[in-house]
Scaffold this active site. Structure first.
Site, PDB file in Angstrom:
ATOM      1  N   ASP A  64       0.801  -1.226   0.000  1.00 10.20           N
ATOM      2  CA  ASP A  64       0.000   0.000   0.000  1.00 10.20           C
ATOM      3  C   ASP A  64       0.838   1.283   0.000  1.00 10.20           C
ATOM      4  O   ASP A  64       0.350   2.353  -0.316  1.00 10.20           O
ATOM      5  CB  ASP A  64      -0.935   0.019   1.227  1.00 10.20           C
ATOM      6  CG  ASP A  64      -0.179  -0.173   2.535  1.00 10.20           C
ATOM      7  OD1 ASP A  64       1.050  -0.332   2.497  1.00 10.20           O
ATOM      8  OD2 ASP A  64      -0.821  -0.180   3.603  1.00 10.20           O
ATOM      9  N   HIS A  65       2.106   1.183   0.348  1.00 10.31           N
ATOM     10  CA  HIS A  65       2.930   2.388   0.469  1.00 10.31           C
ATOM     11  C   HIS A  65       3.618   2.753  -0.846  1.00 10.31           C
ATOM     12  O   HIS A  65       3.521   3.864  -1.328  1.00 10.31           O
ATOM     13  CB  HIS A  65       4.016   2.179   1.534  1.00 10.31           C
ATOM     14  CG  HIS A  65       3.539   2.327   2.940  1.00 10.31           C
ATOM     15  ND1 HIS A  65       2.602   1.507   3.505  1.00 10.31           N
ATOM     16  CD2 HIS A  65       3.869   3.218   3.908  1.00 10.31           C
ATOM     17  CE1 HIS A  65       2.392   1.880   4.759  1.00 10.31           C
ATOM     18  NE2 HIS A  65       3.146   2.924   5.028  1.00 10.31           N
ATOM     19  N   ASP A 119       4.423  -1.373  11.089  1.00 10.81           N
ATOM     20  CA  ASP A 119       3.926  -0.043  10.775  1.00 10.81           C
ATOM     21  C   ASP A 119       3.379   0.551  12.067  1.00 10.81           C
ATOM     22  O   ASP A 119       2.668  -0.129  12.815  1.00 10.81           O
ATOM     23  CB  ASP A 119       2.824  -0.100   9.716  1.00 10.81           C
ATOM     24  CG  ASP A 119       2.544   1.302   9.198  1.00 10.81           C
ATOM     25  OD1 ASP A 119       3.051   1.641   8.121  1.00 10.81           O
ATOM     26  OD2 ASP A 119       1.855   2.065   9.905  1.00 10.81           O
ATOM     27  N   ARG A 379      -0.148  12.643  10.357  1.00 10.75           N
ATOM     28  CA  ARG A 379       1.171  13.261  10.587  1.00 10.75           C
ATOM     29  C   ARG A 379       1.359  14.464   9.681  1.00 10.75           C
ATOM     30  O   ARG A 379       1.018  14.396   8.497  1.00 10.75           O
ATOM     31  CB  ARG A 379       2.292  12.250  10.301  1.00 10.75           C
ATOM     32  CG  ARG A 379       2.357  11.194  11.359  1.00 10.75           C
ATOM     33  CD  ARG A 379       3.506  10.231  11.189  1.00 10.75           C
ATOM     34  NE  ARG A 379       3.478   9.336  12.330  1.00 10.75           N
ATOM     35  CZ  ARG A 379       3.784   8.048  12.300  1.00 10.75           C
ATOM     36  NH1 ARG A 379       4.196   7.501  11.177  1.00 10.75           N
ATOM     37  NH2 ARG A 379       3.707   7.318  13.388  1.00 10.75           N
ATOM     38  N   SER A 535       7.288   6.977  12.803  1.00  9.58           N
ATOM     39  CA  SER A 535       7.103   5.681  12.148  1.00  9.58           C
ATOM     40  C   SER A 535       7.881   4.552  12.815  1.00  9.58           C
ATOM     41  O   SER A 535       8.724   4.766  13.672  1.00  9.58           O
ATOM     42  CB  SER A 535       7.557   5.787  10.695  1.00  9.58           C
ATOM     43  OG  SER A 535       8.948   5.560  10.627  1.00  9.58           O
ATOM     44  N   ARG A 537       9.731   2.575  10.936  1.00 12.19           N
ATOM     45  CA  ARG A 537      10.734   2.149   9.942  1.00 12.19           C
ATOM     46  C   ARG A 537      12.080   1.855  10.594  1.00 12.19           C
ATOM     47  O   ARG A 537      12.724   2.729  11.167  1.00 12.19           O
ATOM     48  CB  ARG A 537      10.866   3.197   8.820  1.00 12.19           C
ATOM     49  CG  ARG A 537      11.383   4.548   9.229  1.00 12.19           C
ATOM     50  CD  ARG A 537      11.259   5.557   8.088  1.00 12.19           C
ATOM     51  NE  ARG A 537       9.853   5.906   7.883  1.00 12.19           N
ATOM     52  CZ  ARG A 537       9.405   7.112   7.570  1.00 12.19           C
ATOM     53  NH1 ARG A 537      10.244   8.102   7.389  1.00 12.19           N
ATOM     54  NH2 ARG A 537       8.113   7.352   7.419  1.00 12.19           N
TER      55      ARG A 537
HETATM   56  C1  MIC Z   1       4.397   6.293   8.178  1.00  4.30           C
HETATM   57  O1  MIC Z   1       3.215   6.609   8.313  1.00  4.30           O
HETATM   58  O2  MIC Z   1       5.350   7.028   8.489  1.00  4.30           O
HETATM   59  C2  MIC Z   1       4.714   4.920   7.595  1.00  4.30           C
HETATM   60  C3  MIC Z   1       5.300   5.151   6.277  1.00  4.30           C
HETATM   61  O3  MIC Z   1       3.535   4.190   7.463  1.00  4.30           O
HETATM   62  C4  MIC Z   1       5.676   4.213   8.556  1.00  4.30           C
HETATM   63  C5  MIC Z   1       6.216   2.952   8.036  1.00  4.30           C
HETATM   64  C6  MIC Z   1       7.331   3.126   7.058  1.00  4.30           C
HETATM   65  O4  MIC Z   1       8.158   4.021   7.205  1.00  4.30           O
HETATM   66  O5  MIC Z   1       7.387   2.332   6.112  1.00  4.30           O
HETATM   67  C7  MIC Z   1       5.072   3.938   9.942  1.00  4.30           C
HETATM   68  O6  MIC Z   1       4.198   4.632  10.372  1.00  4.30           O
HETATM   69  O7  MIC Z   1       5.554   3.026  10.635  1.00  4.30           O
HETATM   70 FE1  SF4 Z   2       0.150   4.712   5.167  1.00  4.69          FE
HETATM   71 FE2  SF4 Z   2       1.560   5.405   7.332  1.00  4.69          FE
HETATM   72 FE3  SF4 Z   2       0.027   7.187   6.079  1.00  4.69          FE
HETATM   73 FE4  SF4 Z   2      -1.102   5.248   7.398  1.00  4.69          FE
HETATM   74  S1  SF4 Z   2       0.157   6.872   8.246  1.00  4.69           S
HETATM   75  S2  SF4 Z   2      -1.680   5.948   5.374  1.00  4.69           S
HETATM   76  S3  SF4 Z   2       0.276   3.561   7.054  1.00  4.69           S
HETATM   77  S4  SF4 Z   2       1.849   6.183   5.252  1.00  4.69           S
END
Ligand code: MIC
Ligand code: SF4
Length: 638
Positions: A64-65, A119, A379, A535, A537
């Site tokens: 999905d990313h 995630d 965010r 996140s 990550r």
């Molecule tokens: C995000 O919202 O920052 C992400 C992208 O979903 C990350 C995961 C990632 O960096 O792949 C998260 O929230 O853990």
């Molecule tokens: Fe995707 Fe992270 Fe955004 Fe949720 S917060 S939609 S998991 S990138």
């Protein structure tokens, strides 16, 4: 004994440790989820562990990313993930099916289960009463291999909801209200558990919006009861068999209680650049807005898009503004199409994009220079949208849609009319983009397909007793993993390629970081409060490790990042006296005696000829893992 939901679930899942606040407990994990941006690394690590098939009740791999396929890289990752899922007995949700958390809630989440996901917004499933936590990919890989997941037994904060939301006020406003009270730091180790009469007035998707964005407080997770509303939701999803009733006992005792009268909540908005900078929409006033984006795992459910469609029906968005909508899942889209609401959105002038994370992680739809974007996401860190000087405000779907019509930040209560949304008694269920696990014998024959951008995992040596090097960078409070390891369309394709992605570490904070780290042969990171928020990550630990970072010395850490540092053999240390932060400058030559990491450590600042006392919260196991150079070598050593 009377219990909270948290206590009840944890009691059933603790396999080691004492159920006492602050003590480390090991939990049996029932389910895992991964998404593509963290998944490739998680599965490379799972392969390295060497287990033949996942040992969880079930595990799911979502894409999905990284769905923008500008060259082979992301497509290769998707193909790798699909083959890994087939090989190891994992459900695979194809790209285009939707956002992992929305899909998990709709099709998989089970009340009372434990879930970890690679995630940070995995707590979305807390909306259905699942004890769901974000974790680094390596911890998810370990859970798939049957290893328990370790957390500090939480402080259980009860959030008592009374009353009922007023028209045009919704779940996003509730979580923004929570954030306005508890902010984004100081909540490590807490679980926010919702209770009280107001709970039954909120649907499961509403609850999931709240638990989703609970992540922004920095807590371990957030959770709602599993009650009649939950049962109806599961019936509507054709999953009544998954229903398990789960409520706190009347005389359950919370470690702290926060009360929110839902009828007093107003439309709220988080100002740039922190989800914790919350104000009432009315207080902020009608600032000019250039872009509206609706979607993300926080606000892309059918309820959310139905209310947006109702607001836009028969109208046109402001001439001075652009609008994007990224639905949470195909189920949402199918309903919107069937009920004619999709047309209302398109006709009003919204640009409807794929069912994916999209703009939330800077995968397209970046705002224009210096412009204002109102988003229903969770965010709004500086630069995350893809435009460094954009100003991103976080708001409810109602506020965002009302704003799209006027071109100015608008309190949706000004719209008048009816704001109630009825959810279908039966959702349209179509799982044809979810590939089921293969039977074991067939699975064993599957070959894993790797593209040229999928590089082998780097390996690291055990840590010596003394760590030496320069302070490579000194940063302030609330540094996010987006600062440490940026995402977005440019960088995300390198998630399976650590040598390449490491070139982007701290790029927006100090474009010279990579060169400095390389030339100095590694060193230390110095930071303030809440270092590593955001996140899950693990690349924010793995890539600095690859560049030779040996320890991170800060005032305090965010939970998941702290765990990731340990997993990759970077020592996470805190100042005993926070004022000592001022006694280190970038470029100083430092030496830290870590010994066996059982007690406190001393930092020698050779440049300033002073010593500084440091602390840590490492368990004995954490210390062992660190000394081995990380969790994978530690696992292998056993
Ligand atoms: C995000 O919202 O920052 C992400 C992208 O979903 C990350 C995961 C990632 O960096 O792949 C998260 O929230 O853990
Ligand atoms: Fe995707 Fe992270 Fe955004 Fe949720 S917060 S939609 S998991 S990138």
């Amino acid at each position: 004994m009377a219990g909270t939901i948290t206590e009840k679930i944890l009691a059933k899942h603790i396999v080691e440790g004492e159920a006492k606040m602050g003590c480390e407990v090991a939990l049996k994990i029932d389910n895992t989820l991964t998404q593509d941006a963290t998944g490739t690394m998680a599965y490379l690590q799972f392969e390295a562990i060497g287990i033949d098939r996942v040992k969880t009740q079930f595990s799911v791999s979502f894409v999905d990313h990284n769905t923008l396929q500008t060259d082979f890289k992301n497509a290769d990752d998707h193909r790798f993930l699909e083959s890994v899922a087939k090989r190891y007995g994992i459900y695979f949700s194809k790209p285009g099916n939707g956002i992992c958390h929305q899909l998990f809630l709709e099709r998989f989440a089970i009340p009372g289960n434990t879930l970890i996901g690679s995630d940070s917004h995995t707590p979305t499933a807390g909306g259905i009463g699942c004890f769901a936590m974000g974790a680094g990919g390596l911890d998810v890989a370990c859970a798939m291999a049957g290893e328990p997941f370790r957390i500090k037994y939480p402080k259980i904060v009860g959030i008592k909801l009374t009353g009922k939301l007023n028209p045009w006020v919704s779940a996003k406003d509730v979580i923004l209200e929570v954030l306005s009270r508890v902010d984004v730091k100081g909540n490590v180790g807490k679980v926010f558990e919702y209770f009280g009469d107001g709970v039954k007035t909120l649907s499961v998707p509403d609850r999931a919006t709240i638990t989703n964005m609970g992540t922004e407080t920095g807590c371990t997770t957030s959770i709602f009861p599993s009650d009649e509303v939950t049962r109806q939701f599961l019936i509507a999803q054709g999953r009544e068999k998954d229903f398990v009733p789960l409520v706190a006992d009347d005389d359950a005792v919370y470690d702290e209680v926060i009360e929110i009268d839902l009828s007093s909540v107003e439309p709220m908005v988080a100002l740039p650049h922190s989800p914790g900078l919350v104000k009432k929409v009315r207080e902020v006033g009608p600032i000019k807005v250039d872009q509206v984006a609706i979607g993300s795992c926080t606000n892309s459910s059918l309820r959310d898009l139905k209310i947006v469609a109702r607001i836009l029906k028969g109208k046109t968005i402001s001439d001075t503004l652009h609008m994007f909508i990224s639905p949470g899942s195909r189920q949402v889209v199918e309903h919107l199409v069937n009920d004619g609401e999709y047309v209302d959105l398109v006709r009003a002038g919204a640009r409807i994009i794929e069912n994916a994370c999209g703009p939330c992680i800077g995968m397209g739809c970046a705002p224009a220079s210096g412009s204002v974007s109102v988003r229903t996401f969770n965010r709004n860190f500086e630069g995350r949208s893809g435009t460094k000087d954009a100003k991103v405000y976080l708001a409810s779907p109602e506020t965002a849609a009302a704003t799209a019509l006027t071109g100015y930040l608008t309190d949706p209560r000004d719209l008048g009319g009816d704001s109630t949304i009825e959810l279908p008694e039966r959702f349209i269920v179509n799982d044809n983009m979810i590939i089921k696990p293969l039977p074991e014998e067939e699975a064993k024959k599957v070959e894993i397909v790797r593209g040229p951008n999928i590089k082998p995992l780097p390996t690291f040596d055990p840590l010596s007793d003394t760590l030496k090097g320069k302070a490579l960078i000194k940063v302030g409070d609330n540094i996010t993993t987006d600062h440490i390891m940026p995402a977005g369309a440019r960088v995300l394709p390198f998630r399976s390629n650590i040598p390449e992605i490491s070139k982007f570490v701290f790029e927006a904070v100090d474009p010279d970081f990579y060169r400095k780290a390389r030339e100095s042969g590694g060193g230390f990171i110095i930071g303030g409060e809440n270092y590593g928020q955001g996140s899950s990550r693990e690349h924010a630990a793995l890539a600095p490790k690859y560049l030779g970072v040996k320890a991170v010395v800060v005032k305090s850490f965010a939970r998941i990042h702290l765990a990731n540092l340990i997993n990759f053999g970077i020592v996470p240390l805190t100042f005993r006296n926070p004022e000592d932060y001022d006694r280190i400058d970038e470029g100083d030559n430092l030496e830290i005696e870590i010994g066996d990491l059982k007690g406190a450590c001393v930092l020698k600042n050779a440049t300033k000829n002073i010593t500084i006392e440091l602390e840590h919260t490492l368990s004995e196991k954490d210390a062992e893992i660190l000394k081995c150079g990380g969790k994978l070598p530690w696992l292998k050593s056993r």
